[in-house]
Design an enzyme around this catalytic site. Sequence first.
Site, short mmCIF file in Angstrom:
data_model
loop_
_atom_site.label_atom_id
_atom_site.label_comp_id
_atom_site.label_asym_id
_atom_site.label_seq_id
_atom_site.Cartn_x
_atom_site.Cartn_y
_atom_site.Cartn_z
N ALA A 63 0.85 -1.18 0.00
CA ALA A 63 0.00 0.00 0.00
C ALA A 63 0.89 1.24 0.00
CB ALA A 63 -0.87 -0.01 1.25
N GLY A 102 0.60 -5.17 0.71
CA GLY A 102 -0.54 -5.19 -0.19
C GLY A 102 -0.20 -5.75 -1.57
N GLU A 105 -0.53 -9.33 -1.16
CA GLU A 105 -1.96 -9.61 -0.95
C GLU A 105 -2.72 -9.58 -2.27
OE1 GLU A 105 -2.25 -6.58 2.20
OE2 GLU A 105 -3.08 -8.18 3.45
N GLU A 125 4.19 -5.66 7.10
CA GLU A 125 3.35 -4.65 7.76
C GLU A 125 3.68 -4.49 9.24
OE1 GLU A 125 2.33 -6.73 5.47
OE2 GLU A 125 0.72 -5.88 4.23
C1 3H9 Z 1 0.58 -2.38 3.33
O1 3H9 Z 1 0.81 -2.86 2.27
C2 3H9 Z 1 -0.75 -2.48 4.02
C3 3H9 Z 1 -1.68 -3.52 3.43
O2 3H9 Z 1 -1.48 -4.76 4.04
C4 3H9 Z 1 -3.11 -3.18 3.69
C5 3H9 Z 1 -3.68 -2.06 2.93
C6 3H9 Z 1 -5.18 -1.94 3.15
N1 3H9 Z 1 4.58 3.59 0.16
O3 3H9 Z 1 13.23 2.02 0.62
P1 3H9 Z 1 13.68 2.78 -0.56
C7 3H9 Z 1 9.35 5.17 -0.97
S1 3H9 Z 1 1.72 -1.49 4.19
C8 3H9 Z 1 5.03 4.82 -0.11
O4 3H9 Z 1 14.74 3.80 -0.38
P2 3H9 Z 1 14.85 0.42 -1.74
C9 3H9 Z 1 10.43 5.50 0.05
O5 3H9 Z 1 9.92 6.34 1.06
C10 3H9 Z 1 3.14 -1.46 3.13
N2 3H9 Z 1 6.33 5.09 -0.37
O6 3H9 Z 1 14.07 1.81 -1.78
C11 3H9 Z 1 11.48 6.15 -0.82
O7 3H9 Z 1 11.08 7.49 -1.04
P3 3H9 Z 1 12.21 8.64 -1.21
C12 3H9 Z 1 3.89 -2.73 3.21
C13 3H9 Z 1 7.18 4.07 -0.36
O8 3H9 Z 1 15.09 0.06 -3.13
C14 3H9 Z 1 11.37 5.40 -2.14
O9 3H9 Z 1 10.07 4.79 -2.14
N3 3H9 Z 1 5.10 -2.60 2.44
C15 3H9 Z 1 6.77 2.77 -0.09
O10 3H9 Z 1 15.97 0.49 -0.78
C16 3H9 Z 1 12.41 4.31 -2.29
O11 3H9 Z 1 12.36 3.47 -1.14
C17 3H9 Z 1 6.27 -2.19 2.97
O12 3H9 Z 1 6.37 -1.96 4.16
C18 3H9 Z 1 5.39 2.54 0.17
N4 3H9 Z 1 4.92 1.31 0.41
O13 3H9 Z 1 13.82 -0.60 -1.11
C19 3H9 Z 1 7.42 -2.07 2.03
N5 3H9 Z 1 7.86 1.95 -0.14
O14 3H9 Z 1 13.02 8.24 -2.40
C20 3H9 Z 1 8.11 -0.75 2.22
C21 3H9 Z 1 8.91 2.73 -0.46
O15 3H9 Z 1 11.38 9.88 -1.40
N6 3H9 Z 1 9.18 -0.52 1.28
N7 3H9 Z 1 8.52 4.02 -0.58
O16 3H9 Z 1 12.99 8.65 0.08
C22 3H9 Z 1 10.38 -1.15 1.36
O17 3H9 Z 1 10.61 -2.02 2.18
C23 3H9 Z 1 11.45 -0.70 0.41
O18 3H9 Z 1 11.10 0.57 -0.07
C24 3H9 Z 1 11.68 -1.65 -0.81
C25 3H9 Z 1 12.67 -0.96 -1.79
C26 3H9 Z 1 12.28 -2.96 -0.31
C27 3H9 Z 1 10.39 -1.91 -1.56
#
Ligand code: 3H9
Length: 690
Positions: A63, A102, A105, A125
């Site tokens: 999400a 998500g 999911e 999450e």
């Molecule tokens: C969810 O899914 C809830 C659902 O179950 C239910 C819904 C109803 N959203 O980490 P990076 C941004 S909860 C918005 O440096 P990497 C991040 O802030 C979600 N922004 O890259 C950054 O911005 P900036 C569950 C996001 O290559 C840029 O993207 N998912 C999101 O080192 C690059 O990120 C997670 O918790 C997001 N979801 O790593 C996964 N994700 O450049 C969270 C990233 O402006 N994400 N951004 O600073 C991660 O773990 C890592 O970003 C990922 C890539 C491994 C994907």
Amino acid sequence: MSNSLKLNRDGDVAIVTIDNPPVNALSFHVREPLMQALIELRDDPSVAAIVIACAGRTFIAGADITEFGKPMQQPELRAIIATLETIAKPTVAAIHGTALGGGLELALGCHFRVADTGAKLGLPEVKLGILPGGGGTVRLPRLVGAVKALRMIVSGVPIGAAQAHEDGLVDAVFEGGLTTHAVNFAREIARKGGPFQPVRDRDEGLKETDLAAFDAEVAELAKKARGLDAPIACARAVRNAVTLPFNEALAAERALFVTLVGGDQSRAQRHLFFAEREAAKFPGKDTSKRRIGRVGVIGAGTMGGGIAMAFANGGYPVTLLETSHEELRRGMGTIEKNYTVSVTRGSLTEEARDERLSRFKGSTDYADLADCDLIIEAVFEDMAVKKEVFGKLDAVAKPGAILATNTSYLDINEIAASTSRPQDVLGLHFFSPANVMKLLEIVRAQKTAPDALSTAVDMARRIGKVAVVVGVCHGFVGNRMLAARGSESEALLLEGATPGQIDKAFTDFGWPMGPFQMGDLAGLDIGWRNRKARGQAAVIADTLCEQGRFGQKTGRGFYLYEAGARSPVADPEVETLIREKAAERGIAARAISAGEIIERTLYPLVNEGAKILEEGIAARASDIDVVWVNGYGFPVGKGGPMFWAGLEGAGKIIERLEYWHRQTGKDVFRPAPLLKRMAGTGSWEPDATA
Ligand code: 3H9
């Protein structure tokens, strides 16, 4: 169809490609066209199968976290997944990069999942203080079983494609050309004919759930939750998947999600997610970078050895310098032993250990550092010694090499001024054990060149550290605030608190351990030596050290330790010593509450943070939070000291600081002007208005 979503056809197979850089989060501008596309394709008789794929470096990372805490725009993810499950023709998720939260999911809403060999799948999450809210807790156990789902969801750690295939989460794994393989897979399945069962109607993973074993595992996990609500909610939701009908379990998951996402713990953890990504940014960051090939580390003691391992683990060749061959052998011996322990524990293969060890080159000659692009000294914490080292480096290092000091306290401007190239000098303050601890304070001295700083920030990411750029002052951000936190420790003891009582107030707050347990673990002699060097005293700690009680390493410190054990046992002798010292000073013992302990330790911590912000040593309040959560164990569910100050109320903190200032006259209790402004505006931002 929209900028964030493309629709293509390969014969009778439709390909939906989500394109929402950088990580394909499921933002509203993705959900809206995705819902529309799925309905169109469902009702289009010329489409035999549907593939959902992503452009760019990854499948959907979940999400859009920036949307949490705001009114959710329709359609929600759950509605999209429900629509997916009404599609009779086969639906296939084609996963490359990471399918997280998500994203996974949504993939679980498809009939089939295929993955690239390098893909990772997870439900992280819990790290944001929530649980999967798009049916993940109810669908995942149906495929992989309740216990495996529990472990994935409560840890938040993703699994690789091969493991996912073995567990039944993924139906096929392909090397390269994923979309083509996914289309062929979908076409072949469609040709064989349905009906195709959605995951919600499958139960192969649930058939033989041993609920007693499941509950026993949950009880163990609960012990480690340290006051966090999300892991407990995750476990409850997975259990519901076993015991309740699908729709009821889904509704229960939703209710838990709504409660958690609106709570302070999740707000705190989301704050930290963005804070960690923000911390390494500084004005001028995107300047050109220097190339780091080989790294030199001076000193193969605990710190130097750990730093050298961190670089070898990150793939850098390392030259390790010591004063003698014997010291070098001893240092390399410890490094080898550490790697071998990892092999024994199963976290490293023998080949990986050998490869990492092959990256080391030992030397006792400074001239061997001439080919290093980054050199870090981890020698004795003494200005004269450091200056001598930098003098030698100035003579041998190649032009443009970055010269870094791992000092915890010393003035890096003074160290830099002792070289002919202050623009190349900065601080890299690692935390012990340096190969394990995530935090790295990158200290910018007055003359540090922006490209040297940018290079250090990039390097930190490559070796898996959370970097925070800070300025020069005694102790930088972390240790300076630690001193403020500890300034009342001895007074609290003399006034009647026991080490056990103070440590319990800390662990009840959510810290992994209290200050006295931490002192015993780190070694009380370190602080003793520092105090002596600065002409300072701490009556209880000094006396313990004079008695040879250095903490765990001598089996006795503030606590007693059974041979080989790490759990502290209260020592009546220490309590007697405290009372004696109090009597000598005419201090009578009184009852001290947990609330008072928090006020006299953590309020000065926040206050010092405010001073650090005022002085520009930290660029943002959130940087301070990142330091404290990653380097000192501040509870994640409270978001770091500066975020917690907002929860606690800056006004209340000021009132109590002023009270303690009146009582003690100590400077640590004098409220910082910025804290006062924060009480008015509710924000640490310098230009925030009420
Ligand atoms: C969810 O899914 C809830 C659902 O179950 C239910 C819904 C109803 N959203 O980490 P990076 C941004 S909860 C918005 O440096 P990497 C991040 O802030 C979600 N922004 O890259 C950054 O911005 P900036 C569950 C996001 O290559 C840029 O993207 N998912 C999101 O080192 C690059 O990120 C997670 O918790 C997001 N979801 O790593 C996964 N994700 O450049 C969270 C990233 O402006 N994400 N951004 O600073 C991660 O773990 C890592 O970003 C990922 C890539 C491994 C994907």
